[in-house]
Design a protein around this motif. Structure first.
Motif, short mmCIF file in Angstrom:
data_model
loop_
_atom_site.label_atom_id
_atom_site.label_comp_id
_atom_site.label_asym_id
_atom_site.label_seq_id
_atom_site.Cartn_x
_atom_site.Cartn_y
_atom_site.Cartn_z
N ARG A 35 73.02 18.94 -43.84
CA ARG A 35 71.60 19.21 -43.54
C ARG A 35 71.20 18.56 -42.20
O ARG A 35 70.50 19.19 -41.40
CB ARG A 35 70.73 18.67 -44.66
N ARG A 36 71.66 17.34 -41.96
CA ARG A 36 71.33 16.66 -40.71
C ARG A 36 71.95 17.39 -39.51
O ARG A 36 71.30 17.59 -38.49
CB ARG A 36 71.81 15.22 -40.76
N GLU A 77 70.06 19.26 -36.36
CA GLU A 77 70.33 18.97 -34.95
C GLU A 77 70.65 20.25 -34.18
O GLU A 77 70.23 20.42 -33.04
CB GLU A 77 71.52 18.00 -34.83
N GLU A 107 64.72 21.27 -36.75
CA GLU A 107 64.36 20.62 -38.01
C GLU A 107 63.78 21.58 -39.04
O GLU A 107 64.15 21.59 -40.19
CB GLU A 107 63.36 19.48 -37.75
#
Length: 179
Positions: free
Chosen positions: A135-136, A140, A144
C-alpha cells in the motif's frame, strides 16, 4: 458565359445498380446450416482455439485476457512486487501435504501439526506487513488517494500461492522488484 465540359466523365461501373430485392436476396443466409454436425464441429473448434488463445494470453499477463480482478497498472505492480520476493506462503501447500502424510506416523504428527500452525501464524503476520508495504509503495508511485481498494488482499492471496501455480504467471525473476 457558356461553360465547356473539358473534364473527363468518370468511368461507369459496367453493370446496372442492383435492386433492393436483389440485394436482400444476396444477403439472405439460412438460419440453420445444411450440415448441422459439420457446423457444430467447426463452432467447437473455433471456440476451443479462442479459449486456448485466451488461456495463453492470461498466462502471459496480457491485459485484454485478464479477469477484472487482475486488470490495471496497480494490480500489475502488486503482482510484480509479490513475484519478486520469497514468501512463506509458497511452502504452505507442500507443508500441508506433509501434514497429511505425517498422520501415518503417529509419533511425529503432533509436531508437524504445531509446525503448520506456526507457519500459518507467521504467514498472517507476513501478510499484514506485506499489505502495508504494498500500500505504501502504491501510494508513492500512483499518489496517496489513487490506491485501489483490495490491493492488500490481492497481494496476500497471490503471496500464499506457490509460484509455479500463480496465474497470471510471474513476469519478473526473484529479486527483480518493480520501480
Amino acid at each position: 458565359m457558356a461553360e465547356t465540359d473539358d473534364a473527363p466523365t468518370p468511368a461507369k461501373k459496367g453493370r446496372p445498380t442492383p435492386t433492393r430485392k436483389e440485394r436482400e436476396a444476396a444477403r439472405k443466409r439460412p438460419l440453420v446450416p445444411n450440415d448441422r454436425r459439420a457446423a457444430a464441429k467447426e463452432y467447437r473448434a473455433r471456440m476451443a482455439e479462442q479459449r486456448e488463445r485466451a488461456r495463453i494470453g492470461m498466462a502471459a499477463g496480457e491485459e485484454k485476457y485478464l479477469p477484472a480482478r487482475d486488470k490495471g497498472p496497480q494490480k500489475r505492480y502488486v503482482r510484480d512486487y509479490i513475484d519478486a520476493r520469497f514468501s512463506l506462503g509458497e511452502i504452505l501447500l507442500p507443508l500441508l501435504f506433509l501434514t497429511i502424510l505425517s498422520y501415518f506416523f503417529e509419533e511425529i504428527a503432533p509436531y508437524v501439526l504445531v509446525a503448520v500452525w506456526g507457519v500459518i501464524a507467521l504467514l498472517i503476520v507476513e501478510g499484514i506487513v506485506v499489505g502495508f508495504l504494498v500500500r505504501r509503495r502504491l501510494a508513492e508511485k500512483f499518489g496517496e488517494g489513487k490506491v485501489e481498494r483490495g490491493v492488500r488482499w490481492y497481494a496476500f492471496m497471490r503471496m500464499i500461492q506457490m509460484r509455479v501455480l500463480r496465474l497470471p504467471k510471474p513476469q519478473v525473476r526473484r529479486g527483480q522488484f518493480p520501480s
